[in-house]
Design a protein around this motif. Structure first.
Motif, mmCIF file in Angstrom:
data_model
loop_
_atom_site.group_PDB
_atom_site.id
_atom_site.type_symbol
_atom_site.label_atom_id
_atom_site.label_comp_id
_atom_site.label_asym_id
_atom_site.label_seq_id
_atom_site.Cartn_x
_atom_site.Cartn_y
_atom_site.Cartn_z
ATOM 1 N N LEU A 83 -41.545 13.594 50.463
ATOM 2 C CA LEU A 83 -40.866 12.799 49.431
ATOM 3 C C LEU A 83 -39.510 12.316 49.922
ATOM 4 O O LEU A 83 -39.143 11.153 49.744
ATOM 5 N N TRP A 123 -35.380 20.706 46.790
ATOM 6 C CA TRP A 123 -35.620 19.815 45.646
ATOM 7 C C TRP A 123 -34.427 18.890 45.461
ATOM 8 O O TRP A 123 -34.587 17.702 45.207
ATOM 9 N N ILE A 181 -34.619 14.864 45.217
ATOM 10 C CA ILE A 181 -34.209 14.204 43.964
ATOM 11 C C ILE A 181 -33.013 13.283 44.216
ATOM 12 O O ILE A 181 -32.961 12.164 43.720
ATOM 13 N N GLU A 231 -34.119 10.087 45.753
ATOM 14 C CA GLU A 231 -34.766 9.214 44.771
ATOM 15 C C GLU A 231 -33.704 8.572 43.875
ATOM 16 O O GLU A 231 -33.808 7.396 43.535
ATOM 17 N N LEU A 287 -45.943 14.173 45.237
ATOM 18 C CA LEU A 287 -45.603 14.709 43.915
ATOM 19 C C LEU A 287 -46.798 15.441 43.307
ATOM 20 O O LEU A 287 -46.633 16.482 42.657
ATOM 21 N N PHE A 296 -35.949 9.981 35.567
ATOM 22 C CA PHE A 296 -37.000 10.246 36.544
ATOM 23 C C PHE A 296 -38.258 9.497 36.129
ATOM 24 O O PHE A 296 -38.474 9.262 34.935
ATOM 25 N N TRP A 340 -42.368 12.276 38.717
ATOM 26 C CA TRP A 340 -41.305 13.215 39.099
ATOM 27 C C TRP A 340 -41.070 14.221 37.961
ATOM 28 O O TRP A 340 -40.898 15.414 38.204
#
Lengths: 146, 146
Positions: free
Chosen positions: A18, A122, A126, A129, B15, B118, B122
């Motif tokens: 990711l 994580w 995150i 993103e 994911l 998100f 996600w």
């Protein structure tokens, strides 16, 4: 120009994928550099991070649970302001035991992704993103919709 | 008993893998059921969700950006209270355009994972990690450390 200084490797395969995916997507919008620091203890990690930050002309964010929460729109606006003012944004993600007080003091802002706790792996995925989302918001690309 | 009602499929492979990983890990602590609803429009999705919820004896959370943010510790405490009071917790995750007003009204709580936005994919992966973290906190397993 965006730089992420992160303590420790991405061991979880799916999270690493990711992170890579959003890293690649981000390259459309901005130069991105990721510097990985070997995890040891918060003091030694902190010294290495401060060494990297020496003389940096950038807005420096330390990722911290006690930090400020921002909406994605607000984060996008702030990133654009950083770019105009400093030319670069640096994000520091600590290891499992967090960042040293010295690193937190050096930062311009303590930033939190959520009042919930995430592992550092994580947090890296995150954050990537959210930086991609922030850039998409400024570019009105349609990735982010309300 | 935990139930997740989610609109739409997990299309992102990484994911989907993460969601599966935490789903598997969670099975150590509690029974988990995931019900996937086909995405259409918020109204029709809402009708299907309300149909599933009919007569449910559970604490019902609707995931919503405008919802309440909780720390992981607080979320853990709340899940234990749900279990004691209702025997089950249900989490509803909408599709790209969110949940209908009817679904939000039916919920006992609007819950937000972060002030940041998100995607629903996600959100599902993060929620599963947070439920696993919540259960680990109650079990003092060491997964969560401060």
């Amino acid at each position: 120009m965006i730089k992420i200084i992160a303590v420790g490797k991405m061991k979880n395969k799916a999270l690493a994928e990711l992170a890579q995916e959003y890293q690649k997507r981000l390259s459309k919008y901005d130069k991105l550099e990721i510097v990985e620091i070997k995890d040891s203890d918060a003091r030694r990690e902190g010294e290495k991070i401060l060494e990297i930050l020496k003389g940096a002309k950038a807005k420096i964010y330390a990722m911290a649970e006690e930090g400020k929460c921002r909406s994605s729109e607000d984060f996008s606006k702030t990133l654009e302001e950083d770019l105009a003012k400093f030319g670069a944004s640096v994000f520091i993600i600590g290891g499992p035991y967090g960042l040293s007080g010295e690193v937190k003091s050096r930062a311009n802002e303590l930033l939190s992704l959520s009042p919930m706790t995430f592992t550092h792996e994580w947090a890296r995925a995150i954050l990537l993103e959210q930086i991609y989302r922030a850039k998409s918001i400024s570019a009105c690309s349609g990735y982010h919709h309300k």
